[in-house]
Motif scaffolding. Structure first.
Motif, PDB file in Angstrom:
ATOM      1  N   PHE A 447       0.836  -1.202   0.000  1.00  0.00           N
ATOM      2  CA  PHE A 447       0.000   0.000   0.000  1.00  0.00           C
ATOM      3  C   PHE A 447       0.869   1.249   0.000  1.00  0.00           C
ATOM      4  O   PHE A 447       0.586   2.224  -0.701  1.00  0.00           O
ATOM      5  N   LEU A 448       1.932   1.217   0.773  1.00  0.00           N
ATOM      6  CA  LEU A 448       2.891   2.321   0.769  1.00  0.00           C
ATOM      7  C   LEU A 448       3.538   2.463  -0.605  1.00  0.00           C
ATOM      8  O   LEU A 448       3.723   3.578  -1.106  1.00  0.00           O
ATOM      9  N   ALA A 449       3.867   1.343  -1.226  1.00  0.00           N
ATOM     10  CA  ALA A 449       4.497   1.388  -2.551  1.00  0.00           C
ATOM     11  C   ALA A 449       3.585   2.030  -3.584  1.00  0.00           C
ATOM     12  O   ALA A 449       4.028   2.822  -4.425  1.00  0.00           O
ATOM     13  N   ILE A 450       2.297   1.689  -3.554  1.00  0.00           N
ATOM     14  CA  ILE A 450       1.341   2.294  -4.485  1.00  0.00           C
ATOM     15  C   ILE A 450       1.319   3.800  -4.329  1.00  0.00           C
ATOM     16  O   ILE A 450       1.362   4.568  -5.305  1.00  0.00           O
ATOM     17  N   ASN A 451       1.254   4.260  -3.100  1.00  0.00           N
ATOM     18  CA  ASN A 451       1.139   5.697  -2.855  1.00  0.00           C
ATOM     19  C   ASN A 451       2.440   6.430  -3.141  1.00  0.00           C
ATOM     20  O   ASN A 451       2.424   7.576  -3.605  1.00  0.00           O
ATOM     21  N   LEU A 452       3.580   5.794  -2.870  1.00  0.00           N
ATOM     22  CA  LEU A 452       4.852   6.404  -3.241  1.00  0.00           C
ATOM     23  C   LEU A 452       4.970   6.535  -4.759  1.00  0.00           C
ATOM     24  O   LEU A 452       5.499   7.522  -5.273  1.00  0.00           O
ATOM     25  N   PHE A 453       4.491   5.528  -5.469  1.00  0.00           N
ATOM     26  CA  PHE A 453       4.501   5.582  -6.934  1.00  0.00           C
ATOM     27  C   PHE A 453       3.680   6.770  -7.423  1.00  0.00           C
ATOM     28  O   PHE A 453       4.136   7.565  -8.258  1.00  0.00           O
TER      29      PHE A 453
END
Length: 662
Positions: A447-453
């Motif tokens: 979920f963090l990766a999606i938002n960082l992207f």
């Protein structure tokens, strides 16, 4: 079937449920099921019921603590007091066959716990392999019984589908997860979870509430992530919010016998409220009613909807309990208690969700401009807006200079600033190593990766709009930190690994545009006036560097003032160009992909200095609302032969709720 059953009851008869199980609407009663199982059931070894070996109870307790620390705070599917009672009933390794759904729920929880334990066992390859094998075997067991679970709607069946889908959306099988979401919604509706219970004990009611609201937030998250219509209509539900309940996350003695409790459920209630507040605007973006038409996302009604939603979620943010407010200026203590770690992760999750919703709400306002530029100038599907001469597109934009104030008087909302600030806040996680490590070791990792992207793409769009500005330099430093964090996250999540490769392409584009801007020739104002660079129209070095790429300055325009990073003439066009450029480097559809301002020296400059409210909206709201009234044949709705593009819908400049195309 309900009426027929009432008629049977008038005659004091019981309906033969085995003889009616093929009729739609049939639902076995709990009492009847209990009567059958009480006679037929005998306690058997768990391995006999599941046809597979389960971990020993000592290992079960270890993995359950891993599950509660890594997953439970994020997805409150189980109600710990109820779960613990059922767990104690099988502690001797024996269970009734009727307890099979609970055993499958336990299996998926243990599988998730084993998966996260395997990720933390980086120093011992043998242990890592053992935990990974347990995870794989347990998930295979659950997958083997999915169809059986769907045929028996219950709270437990919904819990299993939620956890199974939640794991796979983050770890490599997003399409399976999306399909499971639809099945889970129907299972829960068949079990009546979307309705307020008229009777029942407190613990059962609370468990039903937790399950339904988890499905609700999953549905909203899936719509944003996949770019597809909402699956739950708010008008169909009347369930109240879950209560604040303290739970014991420990299962290994003696800690399990002491009063170590944490209140996780406040987070779920606040997350529910956030999605409920933003639901009307999300429905406008994702509803099938917008398919094939841009009018719903480009009119005055949508602007008012976004304004109201933005104000409401900002008000929600200001009223959060103190322990759920993310402190992006201070990292978590390395010696924090379990409750402090859980609340820090919950506050980060709420902050990420809040900022991501802001980005999504304001996205259509920017994208409409790009749609207009492509249709107005007859752009072919294979060309991006950046291929057209700057003077023609900028002139077209300036000729239709409809400000936001002209459309909705007195509504001071700043869409580009919302994009920018939301992306900056998300990127701040890369400056908090201890909190980022906690997130990496938990269910928040992908979920963090999606938002960082998403944050990196927003920042890249802004930097591409003016590659030589101070803002662009801040962006490069920030994206560097995001890339480094994504590289670490990629060891835990396929989604993170794949998004890193995409961001590298975006960085390459940004550096190329920066070098082109540095080496671009200086253009005079107008050849018709006979001006040359040696004449009175000589431009300063600063003015030259602030020009868009391959630009000529129109005769009617004035050069940018000193210190102004976004010249008035081409402000909207340059943002359009940058969005088109980012979309151009994103790869085609890949179903496997989904697997407050900075402080101190890193504080970015004011993004739009000395800009009036109407000018701010010239960046985001279409000065070109006439695109909504363009003839249908001017808009290309050719289906994408590669299918839906998953997360990439967010950065596809031609997406309008209908078929996606390049």
């Amino acid at each position: 079937m309900g009426i027929a059953q009432k008629i049977f009851e008038l005659g004091k008869q019981h309906m033969d449920e085995q003889a009616t199980s093929a009729i739609p609407g049939y639902r076995a009663s709990t009492s009847a099921l209990g009567r059958r199982t009480a006679v037929a059931d005998q306690r058997l070894p768990i391995s006999t019921i599941l046809n597979q070996q389960m971990p020993s109870m000592d290992l079960v307790y270890v993995l359950l603590e891993d599950y509660f620390e890594a997953v439970h705070w994020f997805s409150l599917v189980v109600y710990e007091p109820n779960f613990r009672k059922k767990l104690h009933s099988i502690a001797d390794g024996l269970a009734y066959p009727s307890q099979k759904p609970f055993l499958l729920l336990l299996a998926v929880m243990l599988g998730m716990g084993a998966w996260y334990r395997s990720q933390r066992s980086i120093t011992n390859t043998t242990d890592k392999g053992v935990w990974r094998n347990w995870s794989v075997d347990l998930f295979k067991l659950v997958e083997l019984h999915l169809v059986e679970l769907m045929d028996q709607p219950s709270v437990t069946a919904a819990q299993i589908c939620i956890l199974f889908g939640s794991h796979h959306v983050y770890h490599g099988r997003p399409n399976l997860s999306f399909s499971l979401l639809g099945a889970t919604i129907k299972i829960s509706q068949a079990a009546g979870l979307h309705r307020e219970p008229l009777k029942g004990d407190f613990e059962e009611i609370e468990e039903r509430k937790r399950v339904w609201w988890t499905i609700y937030t999953w549905d909203r998250f899936a719509s944003i992530t996949y770019g597809r219509p909402l699956g739950i209509n708010d008008k169909d539900c009347n369930l109240s919010m879950p209560a604040d309940v303290f739970e014991n996350p420990y299962f290994i003695a003696p800690r399990s016998e002491q009063r170590h409790t944490v209140c996780y459920s406040t987070y779920q209630r606040e997350l529910n409220s956030l999605y409920l507040i933003s639901a009307p605007a999300l429905e406008a973006i994702f509803s099938s009613r917008t398919s094939g038409s841009s009018r719903e996302l480009a009119g005055d009604a949508y602007l008012k909807l976004v304004k109201e939603a933005t104000e409401n979620i900002q008000r929600w943010r200001s009223q959060l309990p103190d322990h759920l407010i993310s402190e992006l200026e201070r990292d978590i203590s390395p010696h924090s208690r379990l409750s402090a770690r859980a609340h820090a992760l919950q506050s980060l999750s709420l902050q990420l969700t809040y900022d991501n919703i802001l980005i999504v709400l304001h996205r259509p306002l920017l994208v409409r401009q790009v749609d207009h530029l492509s249709t107005t100038h007859g752009q072919s599907p294979g060309r991006s807006a950046m291929d057209f001469p700057i003077h023609s597109t900028a002139a077209a934009t300036s000729q239709q200079n409809i400000s936001f104030e002209a459309v909705s008087p007195g509504v001071p909302i700043k869409s580009p600033v919302h994009w920018w600030n939301a992306a900056l806040r998300t990127s701040r996680v890369a400056e908090l190593p201890l909190l980022a490590q906690l997130a990496t070791d938990s269910h928040l990792v992908a979920f963090l990766a999606i938002n960082l992207f998403n944050a990196a793409i927003v920042l890249a769009v802004m930097a591409l709009s003016d590659p030589l500005s101070d803002t662009a330099q801040v962006v490069k430093r920030t994206i560097t930190r995001i890339l480094r964090l994504q590289d670490v996250l990629g060891r835990r999540s396929a989604l993170s690994k794949q998004s890193t490769s995409v961001l590298k392409n975006v960085v390459t584009l940004l550096l190329r545009r920066e070098s082109e801007a540095m080496l671009a020739p200086i253009a005079g104002r107008s050849q018709d006036e006979g001006n040359t660079l040696a004449g009175n129209s000589l431009m300063s070095v600063e003015d030259t560097l602030r020009l868009p790429l391959d630009a000529t300055v129109e005769a009617s325009s004035d050069p940018p003032s000193r210190g102004q990073a976004w010249p008035d003439l081409s402000r909207a066009h340059r943002l359009n160009e940058s969005l088109a450029s980012v979309q151009y480097v994103l790869p085609p559809g890949d179903d496997q992909f989904l697997g407050l301002q900075a402080g101190g020296d890193n504080q970015p400059p004011t993004l739009f200095p000395d800009m009036r409210p109407d000018e701010e909206w010239q960046m985001s709201t279409p000065q070109v609302w006439s695109q909504a009234n363009a003839p249908p044949e001017t808009v290309d709705h050719t289906p994408d032969v590669n299918g839906e593009r998953g997360l990439y819908w967010l950065w596809d400049m031609s997406w309008n709720g209908g078929p996606l195309n390049l």
